[in-house]
Scaffold this motif. Structure first.
Motif, mmCIF file in Angstrom:
data_model
loop_
_atom_site.group_PDB
_atom_site.id
_atom_site.type_symbol
_atom_site.label_atom_id
_atom_site.label_comp_id
_atom_site.label_asym_id
_atom_site.label_seq_id
_atom_site.Cartn_x
_atom_site.Cartn_y
_atom_site.Cartn_z
ATOM 1 N N TYR A 219 0.860 -1.185 0.000
ATOM 2 C CA TYR A 219 0.000 0.000 0.000
ATOM 3 C C TYR A 219 0.890 1.226 0.000
ATOM 4 O O TYR A 219 1.821 1.341 0.808
ATOM 5 C CB TYR A 219 -0.896 0.014 1.234
ATOM 6 C CG TYR A 219 -1.472 1.373 1.569
ATOM 7 C CD1 TYR A 219 -2.584 1.863 0.875
ATOM 8 C CD2 TYR A 219 -0.915 2.170 2.563
ATOM 9 C CE1 TYR A 219 -3.116 3.106 1.170
ATOM 10 C CE2 TYR A 219 -1.436 3.413 2.865
ATOM 11 C CZ TYR A 219 -2.538 3.884 2.178
ATOM 12 O OH TYR A 219 -3.047 5.116 2.475
ATOM 13 N N ALA A 220 0.610 2.166 -0.904
ATOM 14 C CA ALA A 220 1.286 3.456 -0.927
ATOM 15 C C ALA A 220 0.220 4.535 -0.884
ATOM 16 O O ALA A 220 -0.659 4.576 -1.759
ATOM 17 C CB ALA A 220 2.144 3.600 -2.184
ATOM 18 N N SER A 221 0.270 5.386 0.129
ATOM 19 C CA SER A 221 -0.726 6.441 0.265
ATOM 20 C C SER A 221 -0.653 7.398 -0.916
ATOM 21 O O SER A 221 0.334 7.429 -1.666
ATOM 22 C CB SER A 221 -0.522 7.202 1.577
ATOM 23 O OG SER A 221 0.730 7.880 1.561
ATOM 24 N N ASP A 222 -1.691 8.196 -1.067
ATOM 25 C CA ASP A 222 -1.764 9.098 -2.226
ATOM 26 C C ASP A 222 -0.588 10.061 -2.289
ATOM 27 O O ASP A 222 -0.181 10.477 -3.378
ATOM 28 C CB ASP A 222 -3.074 9.889 -2.192
ATOM 29 C CG ASP A 222 -4.272 9.054 -2.598
ATOM 30 O OD1 ASP A 222 -4.072 7.944 -3.140
ATOM 31 O OD2 ASP A 222 -5.412 9.497 -2.362
ATOM 32 N N LYS A 223 -0.044 10.427 -1.130
ATOM 33 C CA LYS A 223 1.047 11.404 -1.183
ATOM 34 C C LYS A 223 2.308 10.823 -1.813
ATOM 35 O O LYS A 223 3.224 11.564 -2.176
ATOM 36 C CB LYS A 223 1.339 11.992 0.196
ATOM 37 C CG LYS A 223 2.011 11.095 1.201
ATOM 38 C CD LYS A 223 2.195 11.888 2.499
ATOM 39 C CE LYS A 223 2.966 11.103 3.550
ATOM 40 N NZ LYS A 223 3.101 11.855 4.816
ATOM 41 N N PHE A 224 2.334 9.497 -1.997
ATOM 42 C CA PHE A 224 3.417 8.860 -2.748
ATOM 43 C C PHE A 224 2.924 8.325 -4.089
ATOM 44 O O PHE A 224 3.563 8.555 -5.121
ATOM 45 C CB PHE A 224 4.035 7.739 -1.931
ATOM 46 C CG PHE A 224 4.862 8.226 -0.775
ATOM 47 C CD1 PHE A 224 6.175 8.618 -0.961
ATOM 48 C CD2 PHE A 224 4.322 8.323 0.500
ATOM 49 C CE1 PHE A 224 6.941 9.092 0.088
ATOM 50 C CE2 PHE A 224 5.071 8.784 1.560
ATOM 51 C CZ PHE A 224 6.385 9.186 1.361
ATOM 52 N N SER A 225 1.799 7.631 -4.094
ATOM 53 C CA SER A 225 1.349 7.004 -5.341
ATOM 54 C C SER A 225 0.906 8.028 -6.381
ATOM 55 O O SER A 225 0.959 7.756 -7.586
ATOM 56 C CB SER A 225 0.207 6.019 -5.055
ATOM 57 O OG SER A 225 -0.904 6.670 -4.463
ATOM 58 N N CYS A 226 0.495 9.225 -5.929
ATOM 59 C CA CYS A 226 0.048 10.257 -6.873
ATOM 60 C C CYS A 226 1.086 11.346 -7.106
ATOM 61 O O CYS A 226 0.812 12.315 -7.822
ATOM 62 C CB CYS A 226 -1.251 10.892 -6.365
ATOM 63 S SG CYS A 226 -2.646 9.749 -6.273
ATOM 64 N N ASP A 227 2.247 11.217 -6.515
ATOM 65 C CA ASP A 227 3.293 12.226 -6.651
ATOM 66 C C ASP A 227 4.154 11.908 -7.871
ATOM 67 O O ASP A 227 4.767 10.841 -7.940
ATOM 68 C CB ASP A 227 4.157 12.258 -5.392
ATOM 69 C CG ASP A 227 5.099 13.463 -5.354
ATOM 70 O OD1 ASP A 227 5.606 13.857 -6.418
ATOM 71 O OD2 ASP A 227 5.324 13.984 -4.253
ATOM 72 N N PRO A 228 4.235 12.808 -8.841
ATOM 73 C CA PRO A 228 5.026 12.531 -10.053
ATOM 74 C C PRO A 228 6.517 12.392 -9.791
ATOM 75 O O PRO A 228 7.248 11.882 -10.648
ATOM 76 C CB PRO A 228 4.733 13.741 -10.957
ATOM 77 C CG PRO A 228 4.273 14.824 -10.031
ATOM 78 C CD PRO A 228 3.559 14.125 -8.906
ATOM 79 N N ARG A 229 6.978 12.838 -8.610
ATOM 80 C CA ARG A 229 8.397 12.664 -8.289
ATOM 81 C C ARG A 229 8.724 11.219 -7.919
ATOM 82 O O ARG A 229 9.894 10.820 -7.933
ATOM 83 C CB ARG A 229 8.781 13.581 -7.124
ATOM 84 C CG ARG A 229 8.774 15.056 -7.439
ATOM 85 C CD ARG A 229 8.935 15.888 -6.191
ATOM 86 N NE ARG A 229 7.762 15.797 -5.326
ATOM 87 C CZ ARG A 229 7.614 16.441 -4.167
ATOM 88 N NH1 ARG A 229 8.603 17.214 -3.735
ATOM 89 N NH2 ARG A 229 6.513 16.308 -3.458
ATOM 90 N N CYS A 230 7.720 10.445 -7.574
ATOM 91 C CA CYS A 230 7.945 9.071 -7.117
ATOM 92 C C CYS A 230 8.038 8.122 -8.302
ATOM 93 O O CYS A 230 7.372 8.312 -9.325
ATOM 94 C CB CYS A 230 6.840 8.639 -6.163
ATOM 95 S SG CYS A 230 6.854 9.570 -4.602
ATOM 96 N N GLU A 231 8.827 7.071 -8.135
ATOM 97 C CA GLU A 231 9.116 6.181 -9.256
ATOM 98 C C GLU A 231 9.351 4.763 -8.750
ATOM 99 O O GLU A 231 9.600 4.539 -7.561
ATOM 100 C CB GLU A 231 10.364 6.661 -9.994
ATOM 101 C CG GLU A 231 11.628 6.579 -9.153
ATOM 102 C CD GLU A 231 12.885 6.997 -9.909
ATOM 103 O OE1 GLU A 231 12.762 7.607 -10.985
ATOM 104 O OE2 GLU A 231 13.995 6.684 -9.407
ATOM 105 N N PRO A 232 9.305 3.766 -9.651
ATOM 106 C CA PRO A 232 9.612 2.386 -9.259
ATOM 107 C C PRO A 232 11.112 2.183 -9.084
ATOM 108 O O PRO A 232 11.926 3.016 -9.499
ATOM 109 C CB PRO A 232 9.090 1.568 -10.447
ATOM 110 C CG PRO A 232 9.199 2.499 -11.616
ATOM 111 C CD PRO A 232 8.903 3.869 -11.075
ATOM 112 N N LEU A 233 11.469 1.066 -8.469
ATOM 113 C CA LEU A 233 12.882 0.705 -8.366
ATOM 114 C C LEU A 233 13.404 0.156 -9.682
ATOM 115 O O LEU A 233 14.575 0.317 -10.023
ATOM 116 C CB LEU A 233 13.077 -0.350 -7.275
ATOM 117 C CG LEU A 233 13.032 0.108 -5.825
ATOM 118 C CD1 LEU A 233 13.241 -1.090 -4.897
ATOM 119 C CD2 LEU A 233 14.069 1.174 -5.543
ATOM 120 N N VAL A 234 12.543 -0.535 -10.422
ATOM 121 C CA VAL A 234 12.925 -1.181 -11.678
ATOM 122 C C VAL A 234 12.130 -0.543 -12.811
ATOM 123 O O VAL A 234 10.918 -0.365 -12.706
ATOM 124 C CB VAL A 234 12.643 -2.695 -11.625
ATOM 125 C CG1 VAL A 234 12.923 -3.345 -12.969
ATOM 126 C CG2 VAL A 234 13.454 -3.355 -10.517
#
Length: 326
Positions: free
Chosen positions: A207-222
């Protein structure tokens, strides 16, 4: 592992001999919905990754990308906490010259919540910032807990506002002990499916809260194509010479955090079966059934002069030698 889950796995394994019959279905999306139902989230906030250590590394990576930890900031963990929820924080603290703060094991009768609160208040009084609290609900070694997540989240909000992040490894309890991520103020949660979710090895649900899942700065590891826009089902993204390269926009929400590779046609149907059974039984009913059994085991151990930690989980506990045996 449930017999029904094993049966589904055996059937799914046979498809590997006829790979031309492997087609995309909606099993991955079904898993997102089932897990979201279990924890009080939405399917758009759920990612699929191979392990909880991967999930915690994913959280640490994006905490760094968002600038939520700086030189001197602290990450709080518990003494003897499972390594999958510690190594990534050690690495992050090395990266930013942060501090890994270890909450010492509380004495019998005291709680992990009280011990964590004492550390947080100590940091607040000293004018130091706690960037992350990364904890389980119950400690894996002896079942001590619970950590009252909503209380810890409230303390973090008071001390650090929206900058502080609460990360939870729920592997030791989710499926038995009810947990609502939004009511508890959890920012990231990971749960390996092979324990109390009754599934096979090889997947952690995140689970990733919206402040991470909806943030364009956030990205996958792969970085791969399966979590990109347009890569739905069995579609292969075209190489675009003028870009040059492939489509870079991510799919909606936490789907961008999915690990690389196509959805596993053997594991995913097994996990779907397991989650449906856990939801049908209801964690509230499961814990109601198991708690008296665990209490009886604990009392029997005490009667034999053995040590039983207090307080402990309703479904597991670690029994050790008594004072006379040491």
């Amino acid at each position: 592992q449930l017999a029904g889950v094993e049966a589904v796995g055996r059937k799914a394994l046979a498809i590997k001999g006829k790979p031309w019959n492997i087609v995309h279905d909606e099993t991955a999306e079904t898993l997102r919905g089932l897990f979201a139902e279990l924890i009080g989230a939405s399917a758009d906030q759920i990612a699929l990754v191979p392990s909880t250590s991967y999930a915690v590394s994913l959280a640490a990576h994006n905490i760094l990308r968002r600038g939520l930890i700086a030189v001197g900031d602290a990450v709080v963990v518990l003494q003897n906490q499972m390594s999958s929820n510690v190594y990534a924080w050690q690495h992050l603290c090395h990266e930013v010259s942060g501090r890994l703060l270890v909450v010492p094991t509380p004495s019998d009768g005291a709680t992990w919540t009280q011990a964590i609160e004492a550390v947080l208040l100590q940091e607040q009084r000293a004018g130091r910032h706690v960037a992350v609290v990364a904890v389980p609900q119950f400690l894996w070694t002896d079942g001590t807990g619970p950590v009252e997540l909503s209380h810890i989240s409230s303390l973090l909000a008071t001390a650090s506002g929206s900058r502080a992040v609460l990360v939870v490894d729920a592997t030791q309890s989710l499926g038995v002990v009810p947990l609502d991520v939004k009511k508890c103020g959890v920012d990231w949660l990971a749960c390996s499916v092979h324990k109390w979710l009754m599934g096979p090895y090889g997947l952690s649900l995140v689970y990733a809260s919206d402040k991470f899942s909806c943030d364009p700065r956030c990205e996958p590891l792969v970085h791969d194509e399966h979590n990109r826009m347009g890569a739905d089902g069995d579609k292969v993204l075209p190489f675009e010479p003028l870009r040059p390269g492939y489509e870079e926009a991510f799919q909606k929400g936490a789907r961008k955090f999915d690990a690389g590779g196509r959805p596993n046609p053997i594991l995913l149907p097994m996990i779907e079966t397991a989650l449906r059974q856990v939801l049908a039984w209801h964690p509230e009913r499961i814990v109601e059934y198991l708690e008296p059994l665990t209490t009886a085991v604990a009392q029997g151990a005490l009667n034999l002069g053995l040590h039983v930690p207090q307080p402990h989980a309703p479904h597991m506990l670690g029994i050790g030698p008594g004072p006379e045996d040491l």
